[in-house]
Design a protein around this motif. Structure first.
Motif, PDB file in Angstrom:
ATOM      1  N   ALA B 101       0.828  -1.200   0.000  1.00  0.00           N
ATOM      2  CA  ALA B 101       0.000   0.000   0.000  1.00  0.00           C
ATOM      3  C   ALA B 101       0.869   1.259   0.000  1.00  0.00           C
ATOM      4  CB  ALA B 101      -0.919  -0.002   1.212  1.00  0.00           C
ATOM      5  N   ARG B 102       1.968   1.191   0.766  1.00  0.00           N
ATOM      6  CA  ARG B 102       2.842   2.351   0.826  1.00  0.00           C
ATOM      7  C   ARG B 102       3.493   2.619  -0.534  1.00  0.00           C
ATOM      8  NH1 ARG B 102       7.917   4.079   1.997  1.00  0.00           N
ATOM      9  NH2 ARG B 102       8.782   2.004   1.703  1.00  0.00           N
ATOM     10  N   ARG B 103       3.930   1.536  -1.160  1.00  0.00           N
ATOM     11  CA  ARG B 103       4.569   1.690  -2.460  1.00  0.00           C
ATOM     12  C   ARG B 103       3.581   2.133  -3.539  1.00  0.00           C
ATOM     13  NH1 ARG B 103       8.323  -3.560  -3.319  1.00  0.00           N
ATOM     14  NH2 ARG B 103      10.296  -2.534  -2.930  1.00  0.00           N
ATOM     15  N   ALA B 104       2.321   1.769  -3.347  1.00  0.00           N
ATOM     16  CA  ALA B 104       1.315   2.098  -4.358  1.00  0.00           C
ATOM     17  C   ALA B 104       0.897   3.557  -4.258  1.00  0.00           C
ATOM     18  CB  ALA B 104       0.099   1.193  -4.192  1.00  0.00           C
ATOM     19  N   GLN B 105       1.235   4.182  -3.142  1.00  0.00           N
ATOM     20  CA  GLN B 105       0.713   5.523  -2.894  1.00  0.00           C
ATOM     21  C   GLN B 105       0.960   6.543  -4.011  1.00  0.00           C
ATOM     22  OE1 GLN B 105       1.758   7.815   0.562  1.00  0.00           O
ATOM     23  NE2 GLN B 105      -0.392   7.888   1.151  1.00  0.00           N
ATOM     24  N   PRO B 106       2.167   6.608  -4.563  1.00  0.00           N
ATOM     25  CA  PRO B 106       2.399   7.607  -5.620  1.00  0.00           C
ATOM     26  C   PRO B 106       1.413   7.504  -6.788  1.00  0.00           C
ATOM     27  CG  PRO B 106       4.484   6.707  -4.891  1.00  0.00           C
ATOM     28  CD  PRO B 106       3.417   5.915  -4.197  1.00  0.00           C
ATOM     29  N   TYR B 107       0.835   6.318  -6.990  1.00  0.00           N
ATOM     30  CA  TYR B 107      -0.116   6.155  -8.088  1.00  0.00           C
ATOM     31  C   TYR B 107      -1.429   6.891  -7.823  1.00  0.00           C
ATOM     32  CZ  TYR B 107       2.947   2.768 -10.248  1.00  0.00           C
ATOM     33  OH  TYR B 107       4.014   2.182 -10.861  1.00  0.00           O
ATOM     34  N   THR B 108      -1.648   7.316  -6.576  1.00  0.00           N
ATOM     35  CA  THR B 108      -2.894   8.012  -6.271  1.00  0.00           C
ATOM     36  C   THR B 108      -2.742   9.522  -6.412  1.00  0.00           C
ATOM     37  OG1 THR B 108      -2.319   8.204  -3.935  1.00  0.00           O
ATOM     38  CG2 THR B 108      -3.558   6.260  -4.579  1.00  0.00           C
ATOM     39  N   TRP B 109      -1.500   9.983  -6.569  1.00  0.00           N
ATOM     40  CA  TRP B 109      -1.286  11.425  -6.557  1.00  0.00           C
ATOM     41  C   TRP B 109      -1.807  12.110  -7.818  1.00  0.00           C
ATOM     42  CZ3 TRP B 109       4.382  10.852  -4.422  1.00  0.00           C
ATOM     43  CH2 TRP B 109       4.292  10.440  -3.083  1.00  0.00           C
ATOM     44  N   LEU B 110      -1.650  11.444  -8.959  1.00  0.00           N
ATOM     45  CA  LEU B 110      -2.177  12.025 -10.193  1.00  0.00           C
ATOM     46  C   LEU B 110      -3.713  12.137 -10.139  1.00  0.00           C
ATOM     47  CD1 LEU B 110      -1.012  12.863 -13.173  1.00  0.00           C
ATOM     48  CD2 LEU B 110      -2.158  10.770 -13.836  1.00  0.00           C
ATOM     49  N   PRO B 111      -4.433  11.035  -9.792  1.00  0.00           N
ATOM     50  CA  PRO B 111      -5.890  11.166  -9.655  1.00  0.00           C
ATOM     51  C   PRO B 111      -6.312  12.223  -8.632  1.00  0.00           C
ATOM     52  CG  PRO B 111      -5.255   8.853  -9.604  1.00  0.00           C
ATOM     53  CD  PRO B 111      -3.991   9.637  -9.630  1.00  0.00           C
ATOM     54  N   CYS B 112      -5.562  12.355  -7.527  1.00  0.00           N
ATOM     55  CA  CYS B 112      -5.877  13.401  -6.549  1.00  0.00           C
ATOM     56  C   CYS B 112      -5.887  14.771  -7.234  1.00  0.00           C
ATOM     57  CB  CYS B 112      -4.832  13.438  -5.433  1.00  0.00           C
ATOM     58  SG  CYS B 112      -5.131  12.258  -4.125  1.00  0.00           S
ATOM     59  N   GLY B 113      -4.848  15.021  -8.023  1.00  0.00           N
ATOM     60  CA  GLY B 113      -4.763  16.289  -8.746  1.00  0.00           C
ATOM     61  C   GLY B 113      -5.903  16.447  -9.733  1.00  0.00           C
ATOM     62  N   ILE B 114      -6.249  15.347 -10.417  1.00  0.00           N
ATOM     63  CA  ILE B 114      -7.335  15.411 -11.394  1.00  0.00           C
ATOM     64  C   ILE B 114      -8.643  15.806 -10.701  1.00  0.00           C
ATOM     65  CG2 ILE B 114      -8.750  14.094 -13.027  1.00  0.00           C
ATOM     66  CD1 ILE B 114      -6.288  12.482 -13.762  1.00  0.00           C
ATOM     67  N   ILE B 115      -8.925  15.153  -9.564  1.00  0.00           N
ATOM     68  CA  ILE B 115     -10.158  15.462  -8.825  1.00  0.00           C
ATOM     69  C   ILE B 115     -10.167  16.940  -8.420  1.00  0.00           C
ATOM     70  CG2 ILE B 115     -11.479  15.009  -6.716  1.00  0.00           C
ATOM     71  CD1 ILE B 115     -10.302  12.155  -6.773  1.00  0.00           C
ATOM     72  N   ARG B 116      -9.027  17.408  -7.880  1.00  0.00           N
ATOM     73  CA  ARG B 116      -8.958  18.800  -7.453  1.00  0.00           C
ATOM     74  C   ARG B 116      -9.167  19.749  -8.655  1.00  0.00           C
ATOM     75  NH1 ARG B 116      -5.158  22.834  -6.253  1.00  0.00           N
ATOM     76  NH2 ARG B 116      -3.454  21.659  -7.183  1.00  0.00           N
ATOM     77  N   GLY B 117      -8.605  19.364  -9.813  1.00  0.00           N
ATOM     78  CA  GLY B 117      -8.751  20.189 -11.014  1.00  0.00           C
ATOM     79  C   GLY B 117     -10.203  20.286 -11.468  1.00  0.00           C
ATOM     80  N   VAL B 118     -10.896  19.142 -11.449  1.00  0.00           N
ATOM     81  CA  VAL B 118     -12.302  19.142 -11.868  1.00  0.00           C
ATOM     82  C   VAL B 118     -13.121  20.021 -10.918  1.00  0.00           C
ATOM     83  CG1 VAL B 118     -14.374  17.726 -12.178  1.00  0.00           C
ATOM     84  CG2 VAL B 118     -12.158  16.849 -12.915  1.00  0.00           C
ATOM     85  N   LEU B 119     -12.930  19.806  -9.608  1.00  0.00           N
ATOM     86  CA  LEU B 119     -13.671  20.597  -8.617  1.00  0.00           C
ATOM     87  C   LEU B 119     -13.401  22.085  -8.809  1.00  0.00           C
ATOM     88  CD1 LEU B 119     -13.039  18.443  -5.409  1.00  0.00           C
ATOM     89  CD2 LEU B 119     -15.159  18.579  -6.724  1.00  0.00           C
ATOM     90  N   ASP B 120     -12.134  22.407  -9.021  1.00  0.00           N
ATOM     91  CA  ASP B 120     -11.741  23.800  -9.192  1.00  0.00           C
ATOM     92  C   ASP B 120     -12.456  24.437 -10.391  1.00  0.00           C
ATOM     93  OD1 ASP B 120      -9.573  25.907  -8.350  1.00  0.00           O
ATOM     94  OD2 ASP B 120      -9.556  25.838 -10.548  1.00  0.00           O
ATOM     95  N   SER B 121     -12.606  23.663 -11.467  1.00  0.00           N
ATOM     96  CA  SER B 121     -13.287  24.177 -12.656  1.00  0.00           C
ATOM     97  C   SER B 121     -14.727  24.574 -12.362  1.00  0.00           C
ATOM     98  CB  SER B 121     -13.306  23.123 -13.755  1.00  0.00           C
ATOM     99  OG  SER B 121     -12.045  22.997 -14.311  1.00  0.00           O
ATOM    100  N   PHE B 122     -15.349  23.866 -11.403  1.00  0.00           N
ATOM    101  CA  PHE B 122     -16.731  24.192 -11.060  1.00  0.00           C
ATOM    102  C   PHE B 122     -16.797  25.124  -9.846  1.00  0.00           C
ATOM    103  CE2 PHE B 122     -17.277  20.204 -13.416  1.00  0.00           C
ATOM    104  CZ  PHE B 122     -18.200  20.636 -14.358  1.00  0.00           C
ATOM    105  N   GLY B 123     -15.681  25.730  -9.513  1.00  0.00           N
ATOM    106  CA  GLY B 123     -15.668  26.726  -8.458  1.00  0.00           C
ATOM    107  C   GLY B 123     -15.611  26.171  -7.052  1.00  0.00           C
ATOM    108  N   VAL B 124     -15.240  24.891  -6.929  1.00  0.00           N
ATOM    109  CA  VAL B 124     -15.132  24.315  -5.592  1.00  0.00           C
ATOM    110  C   VAL B 124     -13.652  24.203  -5.223  1.00  0.00           C
ATOM    111  CG1 VAL B 124     -15.588  22.301  -4.142  1.00  0.00           C
ATOM    112  CG2 VAL B 124     -17.230  22.975  -5.909  1.00  0.00           C
TER     113      VAL B 124
END
Lengths: 179, 148
Positions: B101-124
């Protein structure tokens, strides 16, 4: 022979590979290039990084190609070129660039891409063109070859062209540190 | 050269930089995806709508499936749970689940950014953090930052 490879390529594309949303792929690639440009602030350095990245992807892709097809070892460069174009590019990008412009010693050829999906939604700022950024600089490699983009639609050319030159045949050997 | 597995660097500073870069790349991807796939003829009226858009439409684009479970405390925290997170499906480790799980963590960082980007586009405006209890399960916690 070319037709046989075309069939293999299309079969693999249709039945054996998992697809990912094209826009997701294109946007991710685009953002990656943007990040590299920000980090290095030098287009030549970015080209170098993309090339390195491409090599590392390429050595994995070739394993993938071989594991999903029952291709024999390529006898010569001409066969290799056909496989790269008809199977490799078809499998990963769903395009099959035409192979042309062979040198007389058959060690050098061009892959002409009429349509490069990585270029969608993309426009290069004039400075990037002037300073020599090759946006899609991630071709894949199987032999020890020199691979470079020589024409690119994004730089105002009518097609994109990848030039491939065989430098030396690699003997099959066990990589250092690998049992 | 072509070894299949790269060791994670021990250096936390390096990891931190990797995180910042991947998250940033993801953010830009999210912004573009939101513009490309923003619903036509249906308005996203509140934050919950936007988060649902991420769980359904965006997850389909990213991973060909929808989020399994969405929880919220109705006070600005949303937890998205994916029980078969696509990028974890073929991962394993011979050092046990926690290490994997620890080694897999970096794979979640790109999706985290994607989610934040989508939310940001809608003003959240939000902070997104990942958590893995055991592969291939993965949760993303969205914490809305109050707009002044």
């Amino acid at each position: 022979m070319a037709k046989q490879y075309r069939n293999i390529g299309e079969d693999v594309w249709k039945n054996k590979v998992e697809k990912v949303n094209a826009e997701l792929f294109i946007f991710t690639y685009g953002s990656l290039v943007v990040q590299l440009v920000k980090d290095y602030e030098d287009y030549q350095a970015v080209n170098k990084q993309l090339d390195k990245l491409g090599y590392n992807i390429g050595v994995r892709l070739i394993d993938d190609v071989l594991s999903r097809t029952s291709l024999d070892k390529c006898k010569d460069m001409r066969e290799t070129a056909e496989v790269i174009s008809k199977v490799g590019f078809r499998m990963f990008l769903n395009i099959a660039p035409s192979v042309s412009a062979w040198s007389t010693d058959s060690k050098e050829f061009s892959l002409i891409l009429d349509d490069n999906p990585l270029n969608d939604f993309c426009e290069l700022p004039p400075r990037a063109v002037q300073d020599g950024l090759w946006y899609s600089n991630v071709p894949m490699v199987g032999l020890q070859v020199k691979v470079e983009f020589v024409r690119d639609v994004l730089r105002g050319d009518d097609v994109s062209e990848i030039r491939v030159r065989l430098e030396k045949m690699l003997d099959e050997e066990v990589p250092v540190g690998d049992d | 050269m072509a070894s299949g597995w790269t060791e994670l660097p021990d250096d936390n500073e390096v990891l931190e930089q990797v995180y910042v870069k991947l998250e940033n790349i993801g953010f830009r991807v999210g912004r573009r995806l939101a513009e490309r796939y923003a619903p036509v003829g249906r308005r996203l009226t509140d934050t919950l709508d936007v988060v649902k858009f991420v769980c359904k439409d965006m997850w389909m684009v990213l991973f060909n499936r929808q989020v399994d479970n969405l929880k919220t405390n109705h006070r600005g925290i949303y937890v998205l749970q994916d029980n078969k997170f696509k990028w974890f499906l073929r991962m394993s480790s011979n050092h046990g689940g926690a290490a994997a799980a620890r080694r897999a963590q970096p794979y979640t960082w790109l999706p985290c950014g994607i989610i934040r980007g989508v939310l940001d586009s809608f003003g959240v405006n939000a902070v997104v953090s990942p958590e893995t209890l055991g592969l291939p399960q993965c949760t993303f916690q969205i914490k809305v930052v109050a707009n002044e």
